[in-house]
Design a protein around this motif. Structure first.
Motif, PDB file in Angstrom:
ATOM      1  N   MET A 140      40.946  23.863  34.990  1.00 52.00           N
ATOM      2  CA  MET A 140      40.539  23.458  36.336  1.00 52.00           C
ATOM      3  C   MET A 140      39.697  22.187  36.259  1.00 52.00           C
ATOM      4  O   MET A 140      39.036  21.935  35.255  1.00 52.00           O
ATOM      5  N   VAL A 149      34.187  26.639  37.321  1.00 53.52           N
ATOM      6  CA  VAL A 149      34.425  27.910  37.983  1.00 53.52           C
ATOM      7  C   VAL A 149      33.291  28.864  37.650  1.00 53.52           C
ATOM      8  O   VAL A 149      32.818  28.903  36.517  1.00 53.52           O
ATOM      9  N   GLU A 157      37.513  27.123  44.786  1.00 57.34           N
ATOM     10  CA  GLU A 157      38.155  27.517  43.537  1.00 57.34           C
ATOM     11  C   GLU A 157      39.619  27.905  43.752  1.00 57.34           C
ATOM     12  O   GLU A 157      40.503  27.471  43.006  1.00 57.34           O
ATOM     13  N   TYR A 158      39.891  28.704  44.780  1.00 52.75           N
ATOM     14  CA  TYR A 158      41.268  29.129  45.023  1.00 52.75           C
ATOM     15  C   TYR A 158      42.141  27.970  45.510  1.00 52.75           C
ATOM     16  O   TYR A 158      43.317  27.880  45.153  1.00 52.75           O
ATOM     17  N   GLU A 213      41.705  24.736  44.772  1.00 49.84           N
ATOM     18  CA  GLU A 213      41.943  23.889  43.602  1.00 49.84           C
ATOM     19  C   GLU A 213      43.067  24.466  42.743  1.00 49.84           C
ATOM     20  O   GLU A 213      43.949  23.747  42.294  1.00 49.84           O
ATOM     21  N   ARG A 214      43.011  25.778  42.500  1.00 51.99           N
ATOM     22  CA  ARG A 214      44.029  26.411  41.667  1.00 51.99           C
ATOM     23  C   ARG A 214      45.399  26.323  42.320  1.00 51.99           C
ATOM     24  O   ARG A 214      46.403  26.044  41.666  1.00 51.99           O
ATOM     25  N   SER A 239      38.645  16.120  40.961  1.00 52.34           N
ATOM     26  CA  SER A 239      38.978  17.346  41.689  1.00 52.34           C
ATOM     27  C   SER A 239      39.703  16.998  42.986  1.00 52.34           C
ATOM     28  O   SER A 239      39.620  15.883  43.488  1.00 52.34           O
TER      29      SER A 239
END
Length: 192
Positions: A13, A17, A66-67, A69-70, A116
């Motif tokens: 990532m 995280v 976080e979700y 980005e993933r 990011s």
């Protein structure tokens, strides 16, 4: 399979995280446990992809970031021909037109990005006439980079010439410059 080989299977990532999961309490997810938290997070990820800039509480903002980005990273890595990635996108994005937006708008935008895909800024606290410790929650603004909205900046990153200390410093610099010019002109006329 040892730990080093597992790390190669999952792409890294671009943000840090959290090592422990956030416990997000919401009226929608209060009695549903982890599945309820995931459902509420799913709605927030859908809203972020749709609107490209939203305001959250600090904890929810970190989880949604976080979700998101993933999800974007998987879409860039595998593309829309990869069936597990399409299933992942269909589950996270409740509106099916957003799956098209993910692969046709966001993937080309972030294809060559080295940073990011999201940006998180602290938002000012909301005023509450009935203050209590539970009412004050840190707020964040979460946005996708390259969105069509005007850019957000922290107020202290650019100097404001209208603030009193900046006005006084500018006037002091101007007076010192005039005094130096006056002294050099007087010294030049006395030498002649």
């Amino acid at each position: 399979m040892n730990q080093a080989e597992v790390g190669k299977l999952i792409s890294r990532m671009r943000i840090q995280v959290q090592p422990k999961p956030w416990k997000i309490q919401n009226a929608d997810s209060l009695h549903l446990g982890l599945r309820g938290q995931l459902e509420v997070t799913r709605k927030s990820v859908t809203a972020l992809i749709q609107n490209e800039r939203l305001e959250f509480t600090s904890g929810r903002g970190v989880v949604v970031r976080e979700y998101t980005e993933r999800l974007i990273q998987e879409a860039i890595t595998h593309g829309d021909k990869h069936i597990p990635t399409m299933d992942l996108a269909r589950w996270w994005l409740e509106d099916k037109s957003l799956v098209h937006k993910l692969f046709k708008v966001l993937v080309p935008r972030f294809q060559d990005s080295s940073s990011s895909y999201t940006r998180m800024l602290k938002a000012p606290m909301m005023y509450n006439p009935n203050p209590s410790p539970t009412n004050y929650k840190d707020r964040v603004v979460l946005e996708l980079r390259g969105n069509p909205f005007p850019p957000l900046y922290y107020s202290n990153t650019q100097p404001n010439k209208g603030l009193i200390h900046n006005v006084l410093l500018a006037e002091a610099r101007r007076e010192a410059k005039l005094r130096n010019e006056f002294n050099t002109s007087n010294s030049n006329t006395s030498n002649d």
